[in-house]
Scaffold this motif. Structure first.
Motif, short mmCIF file in Angstrom:
data_model
loop_
_atom_site.label_atom_id
_atom_site.label_comp_id
_atom_site.label_asym_id
_atom_site.label_seq_id
_atom_site.Cartn_x
_atom_site.Cartn_y
_atom_site.Cartn_z
N ALA C 5 0.85 -1.20 0.00
CA ALA C 5 0.00 0.00 0.00
C ALA C 5 0.87 1.24 0.00
O ALA C 5 2.01 1.22 0.50
CB ALA C 5 -0.91 0.01 1.22
N THR C 7 0.52 5.86 0.03
CA THR C 7 -0.42 6.94 0.36
C THR C 7 -0.18 8.14 -0.55
O THR C 7 0.92 8.32 -1.09
CB THR C 7 -0.25 7.41 1.82
OG1 THR C 7 1.08 7.88 2.00
CG2 THR C 7 -0.55 6.30 2.79
N THR C 74 -5.02 6.09 1.30
CA THR C 74 -4.18 4.90 1.22
C THR C 74 -4.65 4.10 0.02
O THR C 74 -5.86 3.88 -0.15
CB THR C 74 -4.31 4.06 2.50
OG1 THR C 74 -3.79 4.83 3.60
CG2 THR C 74 -3.54 2.75 2.39
N GLN C 96 -8.21 8.65 5.51
CA GLN C 96 -7.49 8.64 6.80
C GLN C 96 -8.39 8.20 7.95
O GLN C 96 -7.89 7.97 9.06
CB GLN C 96 -6.86 10.01 7.07
CG GLN C 96 -7.84 11.16 7.25
CD GLN C 96 -8.27 11.80 5.93
OE1 GLN C 96 -8.18 11.20 4.85
NE2 GLN C 96 -8.76 13.02 6.00
#
Lengths: 134, 134, 134, 134
Positions: C5, C7, C74, C96
């Motif tokens: 992952a 961001t 994300t 978030q």
């Protein structure tokens, strides 16, 4: 005010058929650097909830050297001038080899909401001015 | 409903370093074609003054052939389905040589303003539905 | 392959007049996440010097919840399928607050340079395939 | 040289959360106007097949009034200066009510291909210079 710099990578979608970052995207990088700078001061380019923002009245960029896909650009942000209602920034772009890539300048004006879809310029509040070093 | 098509040129800034239109820009072309289509019906994708709009809930594109700088793309717009609250479009992209370039699909949902910064889905009004052929 | 992952923050210039991230920009975020993912494997979406790349043949996104200015998204990247010549990804966007924002899918095809301005699809080399978990 | 002007509509995707055209998009509109202008002269911003192009060395914009979704902007293009290797343009943006929206300036440099991924500035050929009024 201590010097401030942020970094941003050139993405595939930032490039154009010349194989380099499209010239208009430097202005998007300046906006991101300004957001990072204001965040570091506990501010923002736009506080819609509080009814104010910093729209731009001018923007300029001199291009010295191409930026390419996967280059990581450092954007140094300096406040060049804080006026009664305006803030002028300078942005120095360098690449991961330390080479100068571009120099940008943006002037923003402090504006408050003035009814639906309307804003008007206003004096920068003292607390914001102080943070900007004005 | 008669077939509808609009055209749009691939600009330098629409391309990427592969020398072709960046894949995300096909979605911008779909939005422009949708705007043209709705204008032709006397509608819009957004009537902020009247408090409604058509945000997207899904979007997709199949790419068949590259689109290059200065290509003039024809985008045919077809309403595939009009639901109680949603409209689904199909967009067929062809270039100036008549070659198939891409096929896109977008589903939008009719939404009304529901307080500051909030919207909620609603049934499409009868007059708008009628224009969309639903 | 372990889960991956990355961001990315929603910038002012990523938004539109609806006050949320423009739907086409989710595809740019997918591309950035793919670049990050490939970097983590020691790969890239484009190795122009080596004469290969991964152009897209399809892209899709389902939008569940708006993304707003200064949201930090994300983007979880998963390889859904590795074919002889193609790679299919799934991208899960959360904000978030851990809320699901969107789900995207992109299929890319391995291509090699085939003369000036021409590319052709080719089998994914074994070393690249192995890294992708194929 | 007779005055030249082109028009371009502000699309939904050109706007930002302030409800107006994003400041960086004015530079994309300038590029489109330059392309239209060069086309009218039988030229292009890029002739990859012939190995030349006009990359930018500077760009600037003064913003006088917001441009909004569905505004149709007229962009008047004037050649301000033709140097040995460079061309400087001025772009005057007005909206459908005849109001001044912005004034832009761009300087481009004539460049020739100089090996893979490399270009170098060169004197503008006489036939191109003549068309530009230099």
């Amino acid at each position: 005010m201590p010097p401030f710099a942020t970094t941003r990578r050139v993405e595939f979608g930032d490039t154009d058929m010349a194989g380099i970052m499209h010239f208009a995207n430097f202005f998007r990088f300046m906006e991101v650097a300004e957001t990072d700078f204001l965040h570091a001061l506990g501010l923002s380019v736009s506080r819609r909830a509080e009814g104010w923002g910093f729209p731009r009245v001018s923007a300029a960029c001199d291009y010295r050297r191409p930026a390419r896909f996967e280059d990581v650009l450092t954007v140094a942000v300096a406040v060049e001038r804080v006026g009664a209602k305006s803030v002028s920034y300078r942005f120095d772009f360098t690449n991961q080899r330390g080479e100068e890539v571009a120099v940008g300048r943006v002037t923003t004006v402090f504006c408050r909401d003035a009814g639906p879809g309307r804003i008007e310029s206003a004096e920068i509040p003292a607390d914001i001015r102080a943070k900007l070093g004005g």
